[in-house]
Motif scaffolding. Structure first.
Motif, PDB file in Angstrom:
ATOM      1  N   ASP A  87      34.805  23.825 -70.019  1.00  0.00           N
ATOM      2  CA  ASP A  87      34.165  22.626 -69.451  1.00  0.00           C
ATOM      3  C   ASP A  87      32.754  22.918 -68.965  1.00  0.00           C
ATOM      4  N   PHE A  88      31.942  23.455 -69.907  1.00  0.00           N
ATOM      5  CA  PHE A  88      30.559  23.716 -69.498  1.00  0.00           C
ATOM      6  C   PHE A  88      29.754  22.425 -69.367  1.00  0.00           C
ATOM      7  N   CYS A  89      30.325  21.303 -69.818  1.00  0.00           N
ATOM      8  CA  CYS A  89      29.754  19.989 -69.563  1.00  0.00           C
ATOM      9  C   CYS A  89      30.781  19.166 -68.789  1.00  0.00           C
ATOM     10  N   VAL A  90      30.321  18.468 -67.766  1.00  0.00           N
ATOM     11  CA  VAL A  90      31.229  17.625 -66.979  1.00  0.00           C
ATOM     12  C   VAL A  90      30.727  16.190 -67.035  1.00  0.00           C
ATOM     13  N   ARG A  91      31.622  15.251 -66.803  1.00  0.00           N
ATOM     14  CA  ARG A  91      31.259  13.836 -66.858  1.00  0.00           C
ATOM     15  C   ARG A  91      30.285  13.485 -65.725  1.00  0.00           C
ATOM     16  N   GLN A  92      29.274  12.705 -66.071  1.00  0.00           N
ATOM     17  CA  GLN A  92      28.393  12.165 -65.037  1.00  0.00           C
ATOM     18  C   GLN A  92      29.137  11.071 -64.280  1.00  0.00           C
ATOM     19  N   GLN A  93      28.655  10.764 -63.068  1.00  0.00           N
ATOM     20  CA  GLN A  93      29.347   9.784 -62.224  1.00  0.00           C
ATOM     21  C   GLN A  93      28.443   8.589 -61.946  1.00  0.00           C
ATOM     22  N   CYS A  94      29.037   7.414 -62.080  1.00  0.00           N
ATOM     23  CA  CYS A  94      28.339   6.189 -61.704  1.00  0.00           C
ATOM     24  C   CYS A  94      28.437   6.001 -60.187  1.00  0.00           C
ATOM     25  N   SER A  95      27.360   5.504 -59.613  1.00  0.00           N
ATOM     26  CA  SER A  95      27.423   5.173 -58.188  1.00  0.00           C
ATOM     27  C   SER A  95      28.339   3.973 -58.003  1.00  0.00           C
ATOM     28  N   PRO A  96      28.907   3.806 -56.813  1.00  0.00           N
ATOM     29  CA  PRO A  96      29.789   2.649 -56.617  1.00  0.00           C
ATOM     30  C   PRO A  96      29.079   1.351 -57.005  1.00  0.00           C
ATOM     31  N   PRO A  97      29.743   0.473 -57.721  1.00  0.00           N
ATOM     32  CA  PRO A  97      29.096  -0.775 -58.149  1.00  0.00           C
ATOM     33  C   PRO A  97      28.723  -1.676 -56.961  1.00  0.00           C
ATOM     34  N   GLU A  98      27.579  -2.327 -57.088  1.00  0.00           N
ATOM     35  CA  GLU A  98      27.135  -3.259 -56.042  1.00  0.00           C
ATOM     36  C   GLU A  98      27.793  -4.614 -56.287  1.00  0.00           C
ATOM     37  N   ILE A  99      28.672  -4.989 -55.392  1.00  0.00           N
ATOM     38  CA  ILE A  99      29.418  -6.241 -55.549  1.00  0.00           C
ATOM     39  C   ILE A  99      29.128  -7.135 -54.340  1.00  0.00           C
TER      40      ILE A  99
ATOM     41  N   VAL B  29      35.869  -3.764 -55.350  1.00  0.00           N
ATOM     42  CA  VAL B  29      36.591  -3.113 -56.450  1.00  0.00           C
ATOM     43  C   VAL B  29      38.069  -3.037 -56.095  1.00  0.00           C
ATOM     44  N   THR B  30      38.934  -3.260 -57.050  1.00  0.00           N
ATOM     45  CA  THR B  30      40.374  -3.180 -56.798  1.00  0.00           C
ATOM     46  C   THR B  30      40.980  -2.025 -57.608  1.00  0.00           C
ATOM     47  N   GLY B  31      41.925  -1.301 -57.001  1.00  0.00           N
ATOM     48  CA  GLY B  31      42.727  -0.300 -57.717  1.00  0.00           C
ATOM     49  C   GLY B  31      42.085   1.059 -57.885  1.00  0.00           C
ATOM     50  N   LYS B  32      40.821   1.269 -57.613  1.00  0.00           N
ATOM     51  CA  LYS B  32      40.186   2.583 -57.804  1.00  0.00           C
ATOM     52  C   LYS B  32      39.263   2.859 -56.641  1.00  0.00           C
ATOM     53  N   ASN B  33      39.179   4.153 -56.320  1.00  0.00           N
ATOM     54  CA  ASN B  33      38.267   4.625 -55.275  1.00  0.00           C
ATOM     55  C   ASN B  33      37.284   5.609 -55.876  1.00  0.00           C
ATOM     56  N   PRO B  34      36.138   5.823 -55.271  1.00  0.00           N
ATOM     57  CA  PRO B  34      35.180   6.818 -55.784  1.00  0.00           C
ATOM     58  C   PRO B  34      35.839   8.204 -55.842  1.00  0.00           C
ATOM     59  N   PRO B  35      35.342   9.113 -56.722  1.00  0.00           N
ATOM     60  CA  PRO B  35      34.179   8.925 -57.600  1.00  0.00           C
ATOM     61  C   PRO B  35      34.549   8.124 -58.844  1.00  0.00           C
ATOM     62  N   PHE B  36      33.459   7.712 -59.559  1.00  0.00           N
ATOM     63  CA  PHE B  36      33.626   6.918 -60.767  1.00  0.00           C
ATOM     64  C   PHE B  36      32.968   7.652 -61.934  1.00  0.00           C
ATOM     65  N   PRO B  37      33.716   8.619 -62.587  1.00  0.00           N
ATOM     66  CA  PRO B  37      33.105   9.375 -63.689  1.00  0.00           C
ATOM     67  C   PRO B  37      32.913   8.514 -64.933  1.00  0.00           C
ATOM     68  N   PHE B  38      32.099   9.037 -65.831  1.00  0.00           N
ATOM     69  CA  PHE B  38      31.804   8.394 -67.114  1.00  0.00           C
ATOM     70  C   PHE B  38      33.083   7.908 -67.795  1.00  0.00           C
ATOM     71  N   GLU B  39      33.022   6.672 -68.296  1.00  0.00           N
ATOM     72  CA  GLU B  39      34.096   5.986 -69.013  1.00  0.00           C
ATOM     73  C   GLU B  39      35.163   5.402 -68.092  1.00  0.00           C
ATOM     74  N   THR B  40      34.922   5.426 -66.758  1.00  0.00           N
ATOM     75  CA  THR B  40      35.834   4.766 -65.832  1.00  0.00           C
ATOM     76  C   THR B  40      35.670   3.248 -65.955  1.00  0.00           C
ATOM     77  N   VAL B  41      36.774   2.523 -65.896  1.00  0.00           N
ATOM     78  CA  VAL B  41      36.769   1.058 -65.915  1.00  0.00           C
ATOM     79  C   VAL B  41      37.292   0.576 -64.565  1.00  0.00           C
ATOM     80  N   VAL B  42      36.534  -0.337 -63.929  1.00  0.00           N
ATOM     81  CA  VAL B  42      36.951  -0.902 -62.638  1.00  0.00           C
ATOM     82  C   VAL B  42      37.090  -2.417 -62.780  1.00  0.00           C
ATOM     83  N   THR B  43      37.917  -2.996 -61.935  1.00  0.00           N
ATOM     84  CA  THR B  43      38.084  -4.452 -61.896  1.00  0.00           C
ATOM     85  C   THR B  43      37.682  -4.960 -60.510  1.00  0.00           C
TER      86      THR B  43
END
Length: 450
Positions: free
Chosen positions: A324-336, A341-355
Motif C-alpha cells: 500500500d505505497f499509495c493510499v486513498r485521498q480523503q474528502c473533507s466533510p461535505p458542506e450541508i 450526513v446519515t450513516g457515515k462518520n469521517p474520514p471520507f476516503p476516495f470512492e466513499t458514498v454518503v447520503t
C-alpha cells in the motif's frame, strides 16, 4: 542230589557272595594285571596309562570292588599328552578345545601370505610319541612385474614385488600421466598376487584456452592448459551462470564439465497494482537492475515513508514493493446547509458514498454524493447544495378579501399573511395563516361575509 546241585550253582554265582564282575575298561588306561571273571568285595585293581597318555595330577589309578557288586567310579586319571604349540612362521593357529592328544587345531596366515598345505591338524600318537600330523606353511604372496608404459617409466626399479609394495610411474617430458601414478600389490580372488589397478598412460593433453562470453576468469590464467589443469569463472553483473563455475582439462583434451554459459538476467512483466501505474511503459522483460517507478492513480496519494520503486533482482524477480505505497485521498466533510450526513462518520476516503437528510422545512435537492478524483485531488460529486428551503404556494385567495404581502414572490416556513375584508364585509376566522414546515398554509383560511 538236587539240593547239592543247587548249592554248587549258588557257589558259582559271584553275586551270591557280593563279588564284582569284570573290571571297567578305559580308553586311556589298561590293567597292570590280567583281568579275571570275578573279584571279591574289597579287591583293588591298578591301571597304567596307555601310550600317548600321562597321569592326571594326583588322581589315583585304582578301582575298588564295592559291597553292592559294582566297581568304584573314577575320573580321568590319565589324560592325553600335549602336542605343544605348533610353529607356523608368518601365520597363526586357532584352538577349539586344547592341545592334547586327539585335539584338532586350524591355521591361518598373516595378511600378504598364502597357506600351503592343509588348513587343520590333529594331535596323534605314533612311534611312541604325540605330534601334529600336518603343519602347513605360509608363503609370501608375489605380484607379477608391473606393466610397462609407453612414453614413461617405472620409478621403483627392478625388484620383486610382494604384497603391500607400491609401483610408481612417471611420464617423459611433454607427456601427462593419465590415471593413478601408483598401484599396489594386493590379493586377487584366487589368493594370488595382483595389482590394485591398471597402469597409467602417458599422453599429450592440450585443452583450448577457455573463454566465457559475458564472464571473466578467476583462476587458471595461462594460455596453455594440460591434464588436470583447472579454471574457474564468474559472470559479469547482470548475468547468471548456467553450468559449473569450475572446469578441468581431462585426458581427451576437453574441459569437463563443459564451460559454463552466462545468461542475461531478465525479469518478466512488471506487477500490476490497482492503485498505481507505471510512469513509463515497460515490456514483458527487463534487464537486471532495472528500476520501475509507479505513480499513484487519481484519488490516491503516496503513503509517507513507503517506496513505490521496484528493482529487477538477480533471481529474475522484481523486488517486493512496500505494501500500500499509495493510499486513498480523503474528502473533507461535505458542506450541508439545512441538513446532515446519515450513516457515515469521517474520514471520507476516495470512492466513499454518503447520503443526506434535510432539516425540517427543507427538502432534498441531491440525496447522495460520492468522493471522486479531480485534477488536483478529490471532491464531492455532485457539489452542494443538497437541501433547499421548502416554500409554500401563494396564499389562498378569499372572496371579498385580500392579504398583505401581495408583492412577495414566495413564502417560506414561518412566514404569515394577514387577511382583511373589503368594505361592507366582516372577517370570520383567524385573520392570519402561517407557512408550515410541510410547505402548506395553516388551516382553516378565514372568510369575508357581508
Amino acid at each position: 542230589a538236587l539240593q547239592w546241585l543247587l548249592a554248587l550253582l549258588l557257589l558259582a554265582l559271584p553275586s551270591a557272595y557280593g563279588d564284582c564282575g569284570e573290571p571297567p575298561s578305559f580308553a586311556f588306561a589298561e590293567l597292570t594285571t590280567p583281568p579275571e571273571q570275578s573279584y571279591r568285595v574289597g579287591t583293588q585293581l591298578q591301571y597304567q596309562c596307555r601310550p600317548g597318555y600321562v597321569r592326571n595330577g594326583n588322581e589315583s589309578p585304582v578301582v575298588t570292588c564295592l559291597p553292592n557288586s559294582t566297581w568304584s567310579e573314577k575320573p580321568d586319571f590319565c589324560i592325553g599328552k600335549s602336542c605343544g604349540q605348533p610353529i607356523i612362521t608368518n601365520g597363526n593357529f586357532h584352538v577349539e578345545t586344547n592341545l592334547l592328544l586327539g585335539a584338532t587345531i586350524t591355521f591361518s596366515c598373516n595378511v600378504g601370505y598364502l597357506l600351503l598345505g592343509p588348513a587343520s591338524a590333529q594331535c596323534v600318537f605314533k612311534n611312541g610319541d604325540v605330534y601334529w600330523n600336518n603343519i602347513p606353511s605360509c608363503e609370501i604372496i608375489l605380484c607379477p612385474p608391473p606393466p610397462e608404459i609407453k612414453n614413461g617409466h617405472l620409478l621403483s626399479g627392478n625388484t620383486d614385488f610382494t604384497f603391500g609394495m607400491a609401483a610408481s610411474f612417471s611420464c617423459n617430458k611433454g607427456f601427462s600421466l593419465i590415471g593413478e601414478d601408483t598401484i599396489y600389490c594386493t590379493i586377487g580372488p584366487n589368493h594370488n598376487g595382483t595389482w590394485s589397478g591398471a597402469a597409467p598412460e602417458c599422453k599429450v593433453v592440450r585443452c583450448k584456452n577457455p573463454d566465457v562470453k559475458n564472464g571473466r576468469r578467476l583462476s587458471g590464467f595461462g594460455t596453455e592448459h594440460t591434464y588436470r589443469d583447472s579454471v574457474s569463472f564468474e559472470c559479469n553483473s547482470g548475468y547468471r551462470m548456467n553450468g559449473s563455475s569450475v572446469a578441468t582439462c581431462e585426458a581427451n583434451s576437453s574441459w569437463t564439465p563443459p564451460l559454463p554459459v552466462c545468461d542475461e538476467i531478465l525479469c518478466g512483466a512488471p506487477p500490476h497494482f490497482p492503485f498505481a501505474k507505471l510512469l513509463t511503459a515497460v515490456g514483458d522483460s527487463s534487464k537486471f537492475g532495472t528500476k520501475l517507478n509507479y505513480q499513484c492513480n487519481p484519488g490516491y496519494e503516496a503513503a509517507p515513508g513507503k517506496s513505490s520503486v521496484l528493482t529487477c533482482q538477480e533471481n529474475e524477480t522484481w523486488s517486493a514493493a512496500d505494501p500500500d505505497f499509495c493510499v486513498r485521498q480523503q474528502c473533507s466533510p461535505p458542506e450541508i446547509k439545512y441538513g446532515k450526513v446519515t450513516g457515515k462518520n469521517p474520514p471520507f476516503p476516495f470512492e466513499t458514498v454518503v447520503t443526506f437528510t434535510c432539516d425540517s422545512g427543507h427538502e432534498l435537492i441531491k440525496s447522495s454524493a460520492k468522493c471522486v478524483a479531480s485534477e488536483n485531488g478529490v471532491h464531492w460529486d455532485p457539489a452542494p447544495p443538497y437541501c433547499s428551503i421548502r416554500p409554500c404556494p401563494m396564499p389562498p385567495e378569499i372572496p371579498n378579501g385580500n392579504y398583505n404581502g401581495q408583492g412577495k414572490a414566495f413564502f417560506t416556513m414561518g412566514m404569515f399573511v394577514r387577511y382583511t375584508c373589503n368594505p361592507g364585509y366582516y372577517l370570520v376566522g383567524n385573520a392570519a395563516v402561517f407557512c408550515r414546515p410541510s410547505g402548506n398554509w395553516s388551516k382553516p383560511s378565514p372568510r369575508c361575509e357581508g
